[in-house]
Design an enzyme around this catalytic site. Structure first.
Site, PDB file in Angstrom:
ATOM      1  N   HIS A  73       0.804  -1.213   0.013  1.00 17.32           N
ATOM      2  CA  HIS A  73      -0.032   0.070   0.068  1.00 17.32           C
ATOM      3  C   HIS A  73       0.913   1.302   0.071  1.00 17.32           C
ATOM      4  CE1 HIS A  73      -2.527  -3.402   1.692  1.00 17.32           C
ATOM      5  NE2 HIS A  73      -3.454  -2.545   1.386  1.00 17.32           N
ATOM      6  N   LEU A  79      -8.362  -3.091  10.789  1.00 15.08           N
ATOM      7  CA  LEU A  79      -8.520  -1.457  11.000  1.00 15.08           C
ATOM      8  C   LEU A  79      -9.103  -1.222  12.570  1.00 15.08           C
ATOM      9  CD1 LEU A  79      -9.231  -0.385   7.326  1.00 15.08           C
ATOM     10  CD2 LEU A  79      -7.124   0.351   8.897  1.00 15.08           C
ATOM     11  N   HIS A 113      -3.958   3.267  -3.223  1.00 17.20           N
ATOM     12  CA  HIS A 113      -4.207   2.549  -2.191  1.00 17.20           C
ATOM     13  C   HIS A 113      -3.441   1.356  -1.909  1.00 17.20           C
ATOM     14  CE1 HIS A 113      -6.160   0.630   1.118  1.00 17.20           C
ATOM     15  NE2 HIS A 113      -6.224   1.856   1.510  1.00 17.20           N
ATOM     16  N   HIS A 170     -27.952 -15.713  25.191  1.00 17.52           N
ATOM     17  CA  HIS A 170     -27.104 -15.595  26.111  1.00 17.52           C
ATOM     18  C   HIS A 170     -26.267 -16.777  26.723  1.00 17.52           C
ATOM     19  CE1 HIS A 170     -28.697 -11.744  26.697  1.00 17.52           C
ATOM     20  NE2 HIS A 170     -28.085 -11.100  27.670  1.00 17.52           N
ATOM     21  N   GLU A 179     -17.361  -4.352  24.926  1.00 12.22           N
ATOM     22  CA  GLU A 179     -16.523  -5.687  24.973  1.00 12.22           C
ATOM     23  C   GLU A 179     -15.265  -5.615  24.160  1.00 12.22           C
ATOM     24  OE1 GLU A 179     -20.788  -6.771  26.024  1.00 12.22           O
ATOM     25  OE2 GLU A 179     -19.881  -5.742  24.226  1.00 12.22           O
TER      26      GLU A 179
END
Length: 660
Positions: A28, A119, A259, A470, A408
């Protein structure tokens, strides 16, 4: 600092980046070419570092969150004089065995603070680094700990959801030494950012409690002024640097074509001509390299001053700081846990393993000052907050419990940053099922070898009425599948203490503690000095005679295995119970030990309130499995175990049928 023109120093980054990507035919080039001005100003005028000592404790941290632009990082390391980053390494960009992999990896390359590939991970991890700096400064003083965490982030970093969790936490805690330089080039692989996003990032960061502004990312004077303002702010800072991706490329600058692919010979030649870079590959003018090396040694004076100040600390405090930065545990930890296990043997506890964990934590905290707990909400359910723990906040930086909020993923990423910074042993808690939300950061912890601990409660259908959304059924298998991730599912209070000891003494990778909501009996009647959980599995109850059945179980199902053994004995069938707190740790043992633990009983049965995946390695493909084959349901725990056939009777019937 130097008489060499800024643009020539920035162009050295551009030239090396273009050449490395071209040689590899992969990479990149756009980000390093566009962000070179920003990086040059930061490294030559502001970043406190010594290229000869990249692990100096009070260095500024630099995180390239936009990890795809890794050649920016490698060019900076080479130019500034990092001994490991030779020109040959730059030439071997993206090749097997080089220190210049496709994305920066903490464990591979000296000078890289954290692994950044996915990312959003870099900016989220940097929050933990800034937290650790703030907490250590409050404890050891600003003469010993006083540094900034700088992040170079891309549009993609800010679009990933974890970035919102990260910036919200940083703003809330007023992490004023966190400075994010946003490479605002408006381009992603698909094309202009405008095809997918229209967020005003400056307003977004301001709304989260940051100082934020937009500047020309190719104006060195504007860049320097913005960083100087950020250093004085009482808030974390975002500097949106408007840049041109692939800066200098004749036809590809400002386009997606710059890019993620090599420029090609003609475009590369044109870019070098336009920028005034010599056509020879990997060439850096002597005076430019000399100026860069001067920048790399600029921090020597600051490092030596820090060493003098550090030497003035008392012997005990100095030794404590060094121990903690090495992630070395004090002898007091082993003593505290030994005493805790002795007390449990004297007074057995029939409680949930999440409660057993709380008891262990109460024993650990006085013996381990770096113990740093936190929870993504659910603190009262996860039981990982010590009674004496004070919450960390902007006003209480000495606090040793972190309320992460319902974040989380952000929690797990911040824990990575805390560990990588050094000085603390972080753990974070939530429900087991929500490891799905934290998984990308958990995977990076395993990849980097970060010694963090995940306290994951409500570990099975045993949580009951909250129902299948859950109730984790596939999560044990999914976590066991991550290389270097250690998963413990202890069966009682003694095993919990042993697993905590193993988790805290492991500093080369992460550990999951899977804990119950429901009460369990204390099955262990001894706690030998050689921790049996350290082998992954051990014989909990031996057979009376030659075993015809081996019953393997983890966590809450060990109780069921013990009951099944008794029922089999009543029928004259000898069986043995093997507790398996860590299936993957068992399978990592030498073959002879595995064989001894698994045994040669003709019938092998695994009992676990989860899916079967992974168990065949222990019981064989023809082994019997008593567990889950689909999702759970909403009902009290005892009814669910009966409904899904996870009972002693089911195990006994399966054994009888196989024995004929």
């Amino acid at each position: 600092m130097t008489q060499v023109d800024h643009s020539r120093m920035a162009n050295a980054i551009r030239g090396l980046s273009m050449d490395a990507v071209e040689k590899a035919k992969s990479g990149h080039p756009g980000l390093p070419m566009g962000a070179a001005d920003v990086a040059t100003v930061l490294f030559t005028q502001f970043l406190k570092f010594d290229a000869a000592d990249p692990k100096w404790p009070d260095r500024d941290r630099f995180v390239l969150s936009a990890g795809h632009g890794s050649m920016l990082m490698y060019a900076l390391l080479y130019l500034s004089g990092n001994k490991e980053m030779t020109l040959d390494q730059v030439k071997n960009f993206r090749q097997l065995g080089s220190k210049t992999p496709g994305h920066p990896e903490h464990f591979e390359t000296s000078g890289v603070e954290t692994t950044t590939g996915p990312l959003g991970q870099g900016i989220a991890t940097s929050v933990g680094m800034a937290m650790a700096e703030k907490m250590l400064a409050a404890e050891f003083g600003k003469k010993i700990v006083s540094h900034y965490t700088y992040v170079l982030a891309s549009d993609g970093d800010l679009m990933e959801g974890v970035s919102q969790e990260a910036i919200a936490m940083a703003g809330h805690w007023k992490l004023s030494k966190l400075i994010v330089l946003y490479d605002d080039n408006g381009i992603s692989i698909d094309g202009p950012i405008s095809i997918a996003d229209s967020v005003d990032q400056v307003k977004r960061f301001k709304s989260a409690g940051w100082a934020a502004e937009s500047i020309d990312g190719h104006d060195p004077t504007a860049i320097a002024a913005a960083i100087a303002r950020a250093q004085k702010s009482g808030k974390p800072s975002l500097i949106a640097c408007k840049t041109t991706i692939g800066y200098g490329a004749p036809t590809r600058a400002g386009t997606a074509k710059a890019h993620g692919e090599a420029l090609g010979a003609e475009e590369l030649k044109g870019a070098k001509q336009k920028l005034g870079i010599a056509p020879e590959p990997f060439s850096v003018p002597d005076d430019v390299l000399k100026a860069w090396r001067a920048a790399g040694s600029r921090g020597v004076a600051a490092r030596k001053q820090w060493e003098r100040q550090f030497a003035e600390l008392g012997n005990r405090k100095r030794a404590e700081f060094e121990r903690r930065m090495r992630h070395e545990r004090p002898a007091s930890l082993a003593k505290a846990l030994k005493a805790h296990k002795k007390a449990l043997l004297e007074t057995p506890q029939n409680i949930a393993t999440r409660k057993s964990s709380e008891l262990a934590i109460e024993a650990i905290v006085p013996a381990l000052p770096e113990f740093l707990a936190g929870s993504a909400d659910l603190t009262g359910s996860n039981n990982n907050k010590a009674k004496a723990a004070v919450a960390f906040s902007a006003k209480t930086p000495k606090g040793r419990f972190i309320h992460y909020g319902i974040r989380e993923h952000g929690m797990a990423a911040a824990m990575n940053g805390i560990f990588l910074h050094g000085g603390f042993a972080p753990n974070g808690a939530t429900f087991m099922v929500f490891t799905d939300y934290a998984r990308p950061a958990m995977r990076l912890a395993a990849l980097m070898g970060a010694g963090v601990v995940y306290v994951m409660t409500h570990d099975s259908i045993g949580l009951g009425e909250d129902g299948p959304t859950h109730q984790p059924v596939e999560h044990l298998a999914a976590l066991r599948a991550i290389p270097n991730m250690r998963v413990f599912r202890p069966c009682d209070a003694i095993e919990v203490a042993e697993c905590w000891e193993l988790a805290l003494n492991r500093t080369d990778g992460p550990t999951v503690l899977a804990l119950t909501r429901q009460n369990l009996p204390q099955l262990r009647s001894s706690a030998p000095s050689e921790n049996p959980c350290g082998f992954g599995a051990y014989e909990l109850v031996a057979a009376q005679g030659d075993a015809r059945v081996s019953l393997f179980a983890s966590g809450s199902e060990v109780e069921i295995a013990v009951a099944a053994q008794k029922q089999l004995a009543e029928r004259g069938i000898a069986s043995r119970v093997v507790s398996v707190p860590s299936l993957e740790l068992l399978l990592a043992q030498p073959a002879d030990r595995q064989k001894a633990v698994i045994g040669n009983a003709p019938v092998k049965i695994a009992i676990e309130a989860a899916v079967r995946w992974g168990w065949d390695a222990a019981i064989g493909s023809d082994g019997l499995f008593v567990g889950m084959h689909g999702f759970g349901a909403s009902a009290p725990a005892k009814e669910l175990y009966k409904h899904f056939g996870i009972t002693a009777e089911a195990a006994v019937n399966a054994a009888l049928k196989r024995l004929g």
